[in-house]
Design a protein around this motif. Structure first.
Motif, PDB file in Angstrom:
ATOM      1  N   HIS A 131      30.391  36.896  50.922  1.00 59.14           N
ATOM      2  CA  HIS A 131      30.197  37.765  49.753  1.00 59.14           C
ATOM      3  C   HIS A 131      30.772  37.076  48.527  1.00 59.14           C
ATOM      4  O   HIS A 131      31.828  36.443  48.597  1.00 59.14           O
ATOM      5  CB  HIS A 131      30.882  39.114  49.954  1.00 59.14           C
ATOM      6  N   SER A 132      30.080  37.175  47.420  1.00 55.17           N
ATOM      7  CA  SER A 132      30.566  36.620  46.157  1.00 55.17           C
ATOM      8  C   SER A 132      30.824  37.754  45.173  1.00 55.17           C
ATOM      9  O   SER A 132      29.968  38.621  44.962  1.00 55.17           O
ATOM     10  CB  SER A 132      29.549  35.636  45.569  1.00 55.17           C
ATOM     11  N   ASP A 133      32.017  37.751  44.591  1.00 47.92           N
ATOM     12  CA  ASP A 133      32.418  38.754  43.612  1.00 47.92           C
ATOM     13  C   ASP A 133      32.040  38.253  42.224  1.00 47.92           C
ATOM     14  O   ASP A 133      32.565  37.242  41.761  1.00 47.92           O
ATOM     15  CB  ASP A 133      33.929  38.981  43.719  1.00 47.92           C
ATOM     16  N   LEU A 134      31.141  38.959  41.566  1.00 48.74           N
ATOM     17  CA  LEU A 134      30.634  38.524  40.260  1.00 48.74           C
ATOM     18  C   LEU A 134      31.444  39.069  39.090  1.00 48.74           C
ATOM     19  O   LEU A 134      31.156  38.747  37.936  1.00 48.74           O
ATOM     20  CB  LEU A 134      29.169  38.948  40.096  1.00 48.74           C
ATOM     21  N   SER A 135      32.451  39.875  39.348  1.00 51.09           N
ATOM     22  CA  SER A 135      33.217  40.488  38.265  1.00 51.09           C
ATOM     23  C   SER A 135      34.178  39.481  37.642  1.00 51.09           C
ATOM     24  O   SER A 135      34.569  38.485  38.261  1.00 51.09           O
ATOM     25  CB  SER A 135      34.000  41.693  38.781  1.00 51.09           C
ATOM     26  N   THR A 136      34.543  39.750  36.395  1.00 52.27           N
ATOM     27  CA  THR A 136      35.461  38.863  35.686  1.00 52.27           C
ATOM     28  C   THR A 136      36.147  39.642  34.571  1.00 52.27           C
ATOM     29  O   THR A 136      35.883  40.834  34.371  1.00 52.27           O
ATOM     30  CB  THR A 136      34.694  37.647  35.114  1.00 52.27           C
ATOM     31  N   THR A 137      37.026  38.969  33.857  1.00 47.64           N
ATOM     32  CA  THR A 137      37.650  39.561  32.669  1.00 47.64           C
ATOM     33  C   THR A 137      37.327  38.675  31.470  1.00 47.64           C
ATOM     34  O   THR A 137      37.228  37.450  31.589  1.00 47.64           O
ATOM     35  CB  THR A 137      39.176  39.677  32.816  1.00 47.64           C
ATOM     36  N   ILE A 138      37.161  39.302  30.327  1.00 51.69           N
ATOM     37  CA  ILE A 138      36.887  38.572  29.093  1.00 51.69           C
ATOM     38  C   ILE A 138      37.365  39.408  27.905  1.00 51.69           C
ATOM     39  O   ILE A 138      37.197  40.635  27.900  1.00 51.69           O
ATOM     40  CB  ILE A 138      35.381  38.235  28.946  1.00 51.69           C
ATOM     41  N   ALA A 139      37.974  38.756  26.946  1.00 51.54           N
ATOM     42  CA  ALA A 139      38.441  39.420  25.719  1.00 51.54           C
ATOM     43  C   ALA A 139      39.295  40.648  26.029  1.00 51.54           C
ATOM     44  O   ALA A 139      39.161  41.691  25.388  1.00 51.54           O
ATOM     45  CB  ALA A 139      37.256  39.797  24.828  1.00 51.54           C
ATOM     46  N   GLY A 140      40.142  40.522  27.036  1.00 51.44           N
ATOM     47  CA  GLY A 140      41.084  41.585  27.353  1.00 51.44           C
ATOM     48  C   GLY A 140      40.514  42.757  28.101  1.00 51.44           C
ATOM     49  O   GLY A 140      41.175  43.808  28.228  1.00 51.44           O
ATOM     50  N   GLY A 141      39.303  42.630  28.637  1.00 49.45           N
ATOM     51  CA  GLY A 141      38.689  43.744  29.366  1.00 49.45           C
ATOM     52  C   GLY A 141      37.893  43.266  30.566  1.00 49.45           C
ATOM     53  O   GLY A 141      37.695  42.071  30.778  1.00 49.45           O
TER      54      GLY A 141
END
Length: 406
Positions: free
Chosen positions: A89-99
């Motif tokens: 499984h690959s997790d596509l979520s991330t954080t950017i610009a504090g969110g």
């Protein structure tokens, strides 16, 4: 053929193979489901959208050399597979610009969006909110800061600023964006004057559009676009004037070509949220932007729509990353047409990616549903590529997983 032992077909077996589907009454959904990638959405968009609107999205500046080279560069990137890596499984979520973002890409700011399809920024922001990704509203958007905020209150919203000659109007826009809950400001710095977009010139494109015999005939066999245009509120830039003019005239009369890094420092003082400088392509400008207080950079050549023969954003990305280090966030923009392009950009040093044309092709193909389909297609492509490359998370996409074909 003489080696085949033939027999009479088994009727029961034949019947079991038959899977006839009833025609769908939802023609938009059926149309969109037939698209296998963004290029398919582009074909649908071209059929359903008047030439001037489609060319506004599809075209670029001058001879469109920058835009075509960007495609060549992306196509030259090889993604390296890793076998027996145990990535179920690959997790596509991330954080950017504090969110948080559910996917490693968001929707780029685009101007005159309701000209392409009447749902415009509202359709785009709703689709982005449902997907859990940021939506960027342009200063040259056709829905206001407040309208977009109300349409997708649960979504994450960014605002793109062009600095006006009238500084008080610029200040007012920034304050309105902050009050409406936009958490990130993208300051576009690569548009001191309008690029020479020759398709728009040849099409006689004006804003709001003028009805001529040519435009009426061109729109006549796109009945849905025509009906939407006639039965919705007037088309204009929500943050600008009501004056009808060609795009270069509007840009050159209202935007400030004397913008410098002191102005960027002034904007930094006004804006309390995250601030990204959009349009950086050189190490010198990256360093100056960082020194002026930018939280991040958007490496972008405006999709090839400003300076033709400008550097390719993907190639500039690695140099900019080396200049600012790993602590500063970098967003890649320009030329993205597939999940593979997004994966390549993340491997090359980007923390996040913005899609412009790819989103608009979806919008033109089917409004909000079309944008959702574009997001869905890109997300699936990213997931499959990550699994084949043995990348369980976005952080696993590192430079050693790509190489350029010579």
């Amino acid at each position: 053929m003489g080696n085949l032992n033939r027999q009479i077909p088994d009727v029961k077996e034949l019947v079991s193979l038959m899977r006839f589907k009833m025609p769908s009454l939802d023609r938009r959904a059926a149309r969109l489901s037939s698209a296998a990638d963004i290029w398919d959405l582009r074909k649908i968009a071209k059929r359903r959208t008047p030439t001037s609107a489609f060319d506004y999205v599809d075209g670029a500046a001058g001879r469109e050399i920058t835009a075509s080279r960007a495609r060549e560069v992306f196509d030259s990137v090889e993604l390296l597979p890793r076998i027996l890596h145990g990535t179920a499984h690959s997790d596509l979520s991330t954080t950017i610009a504090g969110g948080e973002s559910a996917l490693p890409f968001g929707i780029a700011p685009t101007g005159f969006t309701r000209f392409m399809q009447s749902e415009g920024e509202i359709g785009g922001s709703k689709a982005a909110a449902k997907a859990g990704i940021p939506f960027s509203l342009s200063t040259m958007g056709t829905r206001s800061i407040e309208e977009v905020a109300q349409a997708a209150p649960e979504g994450r919203k960014w605002f793109q600023l062009y600095l006006w000659k009238d500084r008080e109007k610029s200040k007012a826009l920034v304050e309105r964006a902050a009050a409406a809950g936009y958490d990130t400001l993208l300051v576009t710095v690569d548009t001191p004057v309008a690029g020479q977009r020759l398709r728009d010139t040849r099409n006689g494109m004006k804003i709001p559009p003028e009805l001529t015999l040519k435009t009426v005939l061109d729109a006549s066999y796109r009945p849905e676009w025509w009906f939407n245009f006639l039965t919705t509120d007037s088309l204009k830039f929500a943050s600008l004037s009501d004056t009808s003019a060609d795009l270069p005239t509007i840009i050159n009369s209202m935007f400030d070509s004397s913008l410098d890094f002191e102005d960027l420092k002034w904007i930094r003082k006004l804006w309390k949220g995250k601030l990204f400088v959009k349009g950086v392509l050189t190490t010198e400008d990256a360093a100056k932007s960082k020194a002026a207080g930018a939280d991040g950079l958007v490496v972008s050549n405006h999709g090839g729509r400003q300076l033709d023969r400008a550097p390719i954003a993907f190639e500039a990305l690695q140099e900019v990353r080396a200049e600012v280090g790993d602590d500063m966030e970098i967003i890649m923009d320009s030329g993205i047409m597939s999940g593979a392009d997004i994966v390549a950009s993340l491997c090359a040093g980007a923390d996040f990616v913005l899609i412009g044309r790819a989103y608009l092709y979806g919008l033109m193909a089917g409004g909000e549903q079309g944008v959702s389909r574009a997001i869905e297609l890109l997300a699936k492509e990213i997931e499959v590529n990550m699994q084949l490359m043995g990348a369980a998370t976005i952080k696993d996409l590192t430079p050693d997983l790509i190489r350029r074909r010579k």
